[in-house]
Enzyme design. Structure first.
Site, PDB file in Angstrom:
ATOM      1  N   HIS A   1      -0.445  12.409   5.045  1.00 34.29           N
ATOM      2  CA  HIS A   1       0.915  12.701   5.713  1.00 34.29           C
ATOM      3  C   HIS A   1       1.999  12.113   4.843  1.00 34.29           C
ATOM      4  O   HIS A   1       2.951  13.055   4.850  1.00 34.29           O
ATOM      5  CB  HIS A   1       0.785  11.813   7.065  1.00 34.29           C
ATOM      6  CG  HIS A   1       0.269  10.125   6.905  1.00 34.29           C
ATOM      7  ND1 HIS A   1      -0.683   9.941   5.906  1.00 34.29           N
ATOM      8  CD2 HIS A   1       0.818   9.151   7.180  1.00 34.29           C
ATOM      9  CE1 HIS A   1      -0.770   8.629   5.928  1.00 34.29           C
ATOM     10  NE2 HIS A   1      -0.054   8.074   6.387  1.00 34.29           N
ATOM     11  N   PHE A  57      -5.293   1.260   2.332  1.00 40.13           N
ATOM     12  CA  PHE A  57      -4.962   0.290   3.347  1.00 40.13           C
ATOM     13  C   PHE A  57      -5.093   0.372   4.662  1.00 40.13           C
ATOM     14  O   PHE A  57      -5.157   1.474   5.063  1.00 40.13           O
ATOM     15  CB  PHE A  57      -3.497  -0.249   2.665  1.00 40.13           C
ATOM     16  CG  PHE A  57      -2.427   0.865   2.822  1.00 40.13           C
ATOM     17  CD1 PHE A  57      -2.302   1.831   2.149  1.00 40.13           C
ATOM     18  CD2 PHE A  57      -1.810   0.688   3.999  1.00 40.13           C
ATOM     19  CE1 PHE A  57      -1.155   2.785   2.462  1.00 40.13           C
ATOM     20  CE2 PHE A  57      -0.430   1.717   4.231  1.00 40.13           C
ATOM     21  CZ  PHE A  57      -0.465   2.827   3.636  1.00 40.13           C
ATOM     22  N   ASP A  91       8.586   5.541   7.702  1.00 44.19           N
ATOM     23  CA  ASP A  91       8.075   4.860   8.805  1.00 44.19           C
ATOM     24  C   ASP A  91       6.706   5.915   9.306  1.00 44.19           C
ATOM     25  O   ASP A  91       6.956   7.194   9.355  1.00 44.19           O
ATOM     26  CB  ASP A  91       9.014   4.915  10.071  1.00 44.19           C
ATOM     27  CG  ASP A  91       8.554   3.891  11.020  1.00 44.19           C
ATOM     28  OD1 ASP A  91       8.676   2.541  10.958  1.00 44.19           O
ATOM     29  OD2 ASP A  91       8.131   4.346  12.317  1.00 44.19           O
ATOM     30  N   GLY A 150       0.869  -1.291   0.123  1.00 42.22           N
ATOM     31  CA  GLY A 150      -0.044   0.009  -0.111  1.00 42.22           C
ATOM     32  C   GLY A 150       0.809   1.273  -0.153  1.00 42.22           C
ATOM     33  O   GLY A 150       0.599   2.189  -0.952  1.00 42.22           O
ATOM     34  N   LYS A 151       2.106   1.171   0.883  1.00 43.57           N
ATOM     35  CA  LYS A 151       2.995   2.282   0.928  1.00 43.57           C
ATOM     36  C   LYS A 151       3.528   2.392  -0.588  1.00 43.57           C
ATOM     37  O   LYS A 151       3.745   3.748  -1.055  1.00 43.57           O
ATOM     38  CB  LYS A 151       3.984   1.997   2.010  1.00 43.57           C
ATOM     39  CG  LYS A 151       3.765   2.330   3.138  1.00 43.57           C
ATOM     40  CD  LYS A 151       5.055   2.108   4.023  1.00 43.57           C
ATOM     41  CE  LYS A 151       4.840   2.413   5.594  1.00 43.57           C
ATOM     42  NZ  LYS A 151       6.083   2.035   6.323  1.00 43.57           N
TER      43      LYS A 151
HETATM   44  P1  ITT Z   1       7.512  -1.454   6.148  1.00 46.67           P
HETATM   45  O1  ITT Z   1       8.069  -0.880   7.508  1.00 46.67           O
HETATM   46  O2  ITT Z   1       7.968  -2.550   5.538  1.00 46.67           O
HETATM   47  O3  ITT Z   1       7.435  -0.117   5.270  1.00 46.67           O
HETATM   48  P2  ITT Z   1       5.104  -1.376   7.727  1.00 46.67           P
HETATM   49  O4  ITT Z   1       3.654  -1.736   7.187  1.00 46.67           O
HETATM   50  O5  ITT Z   1       5.486  -2.409   8.823  1.00 46.67           O
HETATM   51  O6  ITT Z   1       5.747  -1.436   6.374  1.00 46.67           O
HETATM   52  P3  ITT Z   1       5.633   0.850   9.498  1.00 46.67           P
HETATM   53  O7  ITT Z   1       6.439   0.065  10.136  1.00 46.67           O
HETATM   54  O8  ITT Z   1       5.808   2.169   8.984  1.00 46.67           O
HETATM   55  O9  ITT Z   1       5.129   0.120   8.190  1.00 46.67           O
HETATM   56  O10 ITT Z   1       3.885   0.964  10.113  1.00 46.67           O
HETATM   57  C1  ITT Z   1       3.090   1.919   9.868  1.00 46.67           C
HETATM   58  C2  ITT Z   1       1.818   1.165  10.050  1.00 46.67           C
HETATM   59  O11 ITT Z   1       0.790   2.160  10.114  1.00 46.67           O
HETATM   60  C3  ITT Z   1       1.422   0.667   8.682  1.00 46.67           C
HETATM   61  O12 ITT Z   1       1.663  -0.804   8.765  1.00 46.67           O
HETATM   62  C4  ITT Z   1       0.144   0.844   8.559  1.00 46.67           C
HETATM   63  O13 ITT Z   1      -0.625  -0.197   8.755  1.00 46.67           O
HETATM   64  C5  ITT Z   1       0.014   2.096   9.266  1.00 46.67           C
HETATM   65  N1  ITT Z   1      -0.280   3.261   8.317  1.00 46.67           N
HETATM   66  C6  ITT Z   1       0.699   4.253   7.905  1.00 46.67           C
HETATM   67  N2  ITT Z   1       0.235   5.024   6.776  1.00 46.67           N
HETATM   68  C7  ITT Z   1      -0.983   4.628   6.529  1.00 46.67           C
HETATM   69  C8  ITT Z   1      -2.021   5.026   5.682  1.00 46.67           C
HETATM   70  O14 ITT Z   1      -1.550   5.993   4.823  1.00 46.67           O
HETATM   71  N3  ITT Z   1      -3.206   4.443   5.593  1.00 46.67           N
HETATM   72  C9  ITT Z   1      -3.381   3.294   6.573  1.00 46.67           C
HETATM   73  N4  ITT Z   1      -2.549   2.837   7.473  1.00 46.67           N
HETATM   74  C10 ITT Z   1      -1.367   3.537   7.353  1.00 46.67           C
END
Ligand code: ITT
Length: 226
Positions: A180, A152, A71, A11-12
């Site tokens: 953000h 997501f 992050d 999603g990111k």
């Molecule tokens: P990476 O570290 O591999 O990039 P992650 O999913 O573990 O992936 P993070 O540690 O940054 O990512 O955790 C941030 C969580 O916050 C992420 O899993 C999302 O669930 C949530 N999040 C961040 N931005 C978001 C968005 O734009 N929309 C919905 N949820 C978001």
């Protein structure tokens, strides 16, 4: 410029690709990337750790390329800022995203203040090792139930007041105009542009000095001959 993205979150990655579509950055994934261990205190530290670990792994394979890490997290006021840096694992890794959202909504069943914010820190390292950080957040609130199918993770429960819709009810272009991640990316692109401009300026200064030296050499030549 080729940029490897340190993420395991599709999603990111999708959003980051859309956000950089008109820029000089061409985002790639390194299939061998494994999530770097994350701490529980700082988005900035986690983003830096992800970017640096991917860079080290690429360098070990002789690949000199720029890297980008994100992050991010959701901070809920009534939960004292939780889940925050622990957003990805809130309630335990075994939960599905629907269960994780339901858990969070349930925890707010008696809350009068449902305000929340998304936070994002981007950490970029260019091919020479120079590091750039951009930080942004967006304010909203937590809905009573899932709304919308786009986006997501927490998007279906994040209500964005200016558009009177949840993030999952926005088209990606709409979310990418206000999120953000979008604000952090636009700050990052400005820093990278500024730095490139400074580099061009110094090249230009260097070129001017070179010309000046040559010019004085040329203008002094007739005197020497005279
Ligand atoms: P990476 O570290 O591999 O990039 P992650 O999913 O573990 O992936 P993070 O540690 O940054 O990512 O955790 C941030 C969580 O916050 C992420 O899993 C999302 O669930 C949530 N999040 C961040 N931005 C978001 C968005 O734009 N929309 C919905 N949820 C978001």
């Amino acid at each position: 410029m080729l940029v490897y993205v340190a993420t395991t979150n599709p999603g990111k990655l999708h959003e980051l690709r859309e956000l950089t579509a008109g820029s000089d950055l061409h985002l790639m994934v390194d299939e061998t990337y494994e999530a770097a261990p994350e701490g529980d205190t700082s988005y900035a530290d986690n983003a830096a750790a992800k970017a640096r670990s991917l860079r080290a792994s690429l360098l070990a394979r002789g690949i000199h390329a720029a890297v980008l890490a994100d992050d991010s997290g959701l901070e809920v006021a009534a939960l004292n800022g939780q889940p925050g840096v622990l957003s990805a694992r809130y309630g335990g890794e075994q939960l599905s995203w629907a269960e994780r959202r339901a858990l969070l909504v349930g925890e707010l069943s008696t809350a009068t203040d449902r305000s929340a914010r998304f936070v994002c820190v981007l950490h970029f390292i260019d091919e020479h090792g120079a590091e750039f950080v951009a930080h942004a957040s967006v304010e909203g609130s937590i809905t009573l139930e899932d709304r919308g199918e786009q986006g997501f993770s927490y998007d279906p429960i994040f209500w964005y007041p200016p558009l009177q819709r949840s993030f999952a009810e926005l088209r990606i272009r709409e979310k990418n105009a206000v999120s953000h991640r979008a604000i952090a990316m636009s700050k990052l692109l400005i820093s990278l542009g500024d730095s490139e401009e400074r580099e061009n300026m110094s090249t230009h200064e260097h070129w001017r000095d070179t010309v000046r030296i040559n010019a004085s050499h040329i203008s002094s030549a007739p005197e020497q001959n005279a």
